[in-house]
Write a protein that holds these residues in place. Structure first.
Motif, PDB file in Angstrom:
ATOM      1  N   THR A 137     -15.243   7.440  54.926  1.00 59.79           N
ATOM      2  CA  THR A 137     -14.430   6.362  53.916  1.00 59.79           C
ATOM      3  C   THR A 137     -13.540   7.536  52.784  1.00 59.79           C
ATOM      4  OG1 THR A 137     -15.002   4.734  52.255  1.00 59.79           O
ATOM      5  CG2 THR A 137     -16.380   6.562  52.230  1.00 59.79           C
ATOM      6  N   GLU A 138     -12.740   6.948  52.079  1.00 63.13           N
ATOM      7  CA  GLU A 138     -11.940   7.501  51.162  1.00 63.13           C
ATOM      8  C   GLU A 138     -12.724   7.789  49.896  1.00 63.13           C
ATOM      9  OE1 GLU A 138      -9.076   8.349  51.316  1.00 63.13           O
ATOM     10  OE2 GLU A 138      -8.023   7.163  52.826  1.00 63.13           O
ATOM     11  N   ASP A 139     -12.423   9.061  49.340  1.00 61.41           N
ATOM     12  CA  ASP A 139     -12.954   9.421  48.304  1.00 61.41           C
ATOM     13  C   ASP A 139     -11.979   8.738  47.100  1.00 61.41           C
ATOM     14  OD1 ASP A 139     -13.740  10.788  45.871  1.00 61.41           O
ATOM     15  OD2 ASP A 139     -14.043  12.759  46.660  1.00 61.41           O
ATOM     16  N   PRO A 140     -12.501   8.115  46.101  1.00 59.39           N
ATOM     17  CA  PRO A 140     -11.469   7.545  45.266  1.00 59.39           C
ATOM     18  C   PRO A 140     -11.164   8.488  44.183  1.00 59.39           C
ATOM     19  CG  PRO A 140     -13.728   5.994  45.237  1.00 59.39           C
ATOM     20  CD  PRO A 140     -13.889   7.268  46.240  1.00 59.39           C
ATOM     21  N   GLY A 141     -11.708   9.348  44.193  1.00 62.20           N
ATOM     22  CA  GLY A 141     -11.425  10.681  43.091  1.00 62.20           C
ATOM     23  C   GLY A 141     -10.269  11.502  43.914  1.00 62.20           C
ATOM     24  N   GLY A 157      -7.328  10.234  50.335  1.00 61.43           N
ATOM     25  CA  GLY A 157      -6.100  10.712  51.324  1.00 61.43           C
ATOM     26  C   GLY A 157      -6.586  12.167  51.767  1.00 61.43           C
ATOM     27  N   TRP A 158      -6.666  13.269  50.613  1.00 64.41           N
ATOM     28  CA  TRP A 158      -6.941  14.580  50.938  1.00 64.41           C
ATOM     29  C   TRP A 158      -8.358  14.858  51.402  1.00 64.41           C
ATOM     30  CZ3 TRP A 158      -9.848  18.373  49.081  1.00 64.41           C
ATOM     31  CH2 TRP A 158      -9.787  19.641  49.667  1.00 64.41           C
ATOM     32  N   ARG A 159      -9.186  14.365  50.795  1.00 62.09           N
ATOM     33  CA  ARG A 159     -10.543  14.712  51.206  1.00 62.09           C
ATOM     34  C   ARG A 159     -10.824  14.203  52.428  1.00 62.09           C
ATOM     35  NH1 ARG A 159     -15.907  14.409  47.227  1.00 62.09           N
ATOM     36  NH2 ARG A 159     -17.131  16.080  48.312  1.00 62.09           N
ATOM     37  N   LYS A 160     -10.569  12.828  52.671  1.00 64.13           N
ATOM     38  CA  LYS A 160     -10.864  12.343  54.053  1.00 64.13           C
ATOM     39  C   LYS A 160     -10.200  12.997  55.181  1.00 64.13           C
ATOM     40  CE  LYS A 160     -10.643   7.884  56.263  1.00 64.13           C
ATOM     41  NZ  LYS A 160     -10.271   6.182  55.826  1.00 64.13           N
ATOM     42  N   ALA A 161      -8.754  13.370  55.144  1.00 70.18           N
ATOM     43  CA  ALA A 161      -8.144  14.328  55.811  1.00 70.18           C
ATOM     44  C   ALA A 161      -8.685  15.469  56.206  1.00 70.18           C
ATOM     45  CB  ALA A 161      -6.540  14.412  55.378  1.00 70.18           C
ATOM     46  N   THR A 162      -9.177  16.286  55.405  1.00 72.67           N
ATOM     47  CA  THR A 162      -9.997  17.538  55.120  1.00 72.67           C
ATOM     48  C   THR A 162     -11.336  17.213  56.012  1.00 72.67           C
ATOM     49  OG1 THR A 162      -8.930  18.288  53.301  1.00 72.67           O
ATOM     50  CG2 THR A 162     -10.913  19.331  54.172  1.00 72.67           C
ATOM     51  N   VAL A 197      -8.243   4.918  60.128  1.00 71.29           N
ATOM     52  CA  VAL A 197      -7.744   6.460  60.324  1.00 71.29           C
ATOM     53  C   VAL A 197      -6.194   6.441  59.795  1.00 71.29           C
ATOM     54  CG1 VAL A 197      -9.512   6.743  62.294  1.00 71.29           C
ATOM     55  CG2 VAL A 197      -7.108   5.708  62.767  1.00 71.29           C
ATOM     56  N   SER A 198      -5.925   5.393  59.407  1.00 71.38           N
ATOM     57  CA  SER A 198      -4.604   5.393  58.763  1.00 71.38           C
ATOM     58  C   SER A 198      -4.489   4.879  57.291  1.00 71.38           C
ATOM     59  CB  SER A 198      -3.825   4.193  59.501  1.00 71.38           C
ATOM     60  OG  SER A 198      -4.182   2.814  59.595  1.00 71.38           O
ATOM     61  N   SER A 199      -5.499   5.154  56.724  1.00 72.91           N
ATOM     62  CA  SER A 199      -5.503   4.751  55.523  1.00 72.91           C
ATOM     63  C   SER A 199      -4.379   5.259  54.369  1.00 72.91           C
ATOM     64  CB  SER A 199      -6.968   4.910  54.710  1.00 72.91           C
ATOM     65  OG  SER A 199      -7.195   6.434  54.726  1.00 72.91           O
ATOM     66  N   THR A 200      -4.085   6.533  54.797  1.00 73.97           N
ATOM     67  CA  THR A 200      -3.084   7.176  54.155  1.00 73.97           C
ATOM     68  C   THR A 200      -2.278   8.114  54.957  1.00 73.97           C
ATOM     69  OG1 THR A 200      -4.094   9.311  53.580  1.00 73.97           O
ATOM     70  CG2 THR A 200      -4.311   7.567  51.909  1.00 73.97           C
ATOM     71  N   PRO A 201      -0.895   8.560  54.953  1.00 72.76           N
ATOM     72  CA  PRO A 201      -0.170   9.162  55.805  1.00 72.76           C
ATOM     73  C   PRO A 201      -0.877  10.545  55.979  1.00 72.76           C
ATOM     74  CG  PRO A 201       1.289   8.206  54.110  1.00 72.76           C
ATOM     75  CD  PRO A 201      -0.045   8.087  53.789  1.00 72.76           C
TER      76      PRO A 201
END
Length: 159
Positions: A90-94, A97-102, A139-143
């Motif tokens: 899931t996304e990290d609201p804090g 995009g970045w943390r999920k991609a990592t 898997v497409s939540s952010t670019p």
């Protein structure tokens, strides 16, 4: 047994447990549910990083933290192929995009490890879970997430 008794020769059976149930802290003995190697062709697991989702403020867990208990259990079934029947983060609201991609990039790196040599199947859970607004497993939540997932699935180990 029903399938075999009817002459089916092109069917495989899978045993799939939720990752948490393989963790000794869960108080679940997966062996109580596993029918035995004689009846199971593939062993699998569903695992998710639920942080900030169903449990707001929950612990962010790495791919390895989620799946290592399953791998430990799988060692006692050395002839069985492995399957990740579902995985998601899931996304990290804090840090959207970045943390999920990592996390996805780190997961891809982990899958190159010897412990995953028997992995034959992997499926991503691509879902916006509407129980809570923070449950974006797409898997497409952010670019950046989409690019990380694309890189992961382009890796030759998945072909």
């Amino acid at each position: 047994r029903i399938l075999r008794n009817r002459g089916a020769t092109n069917v495989q059976t899978a045993f799939v447990g939720v990752a948490w149930n393989f963790d000794p802290r869960s108080d679940t003995d997966v062996g109580d549910y596993y029918p035995g190697d004689r009846w199971v062709d593939i062993i699998g697991v569903d695992g998710y990083n639920w942080a900030n989702c169903a449990n707001p403020g929950g612990e962010w867990r790495t791919f390895d933290q989620i799946f290592q208990p399953f791998l430990t259990w799988a060692e006692s079934h050395p002839g069985k192929p492995l399957m990740i029947a579902e995985f998601g983060v899931t996304e990290d609201p804090g840090n959207p995009g970045w943390r999920k991609a990592t996390w996805l990039r780190d997961a891809a790196a982990s899958l190159h490890g010897e412990q995953w040599a028997r992995l034959e199947y992997i499926l991503a859970w691509d879902n916006l879970w509407e129980v809570n607004n923070n449950c974006d497993f797409r898997v497409s939540s952010t670019p950046g997430v989409q690019a990380a997932f694309g890189d992961m699935m382009s890796d030759p180990i998945f072909h």
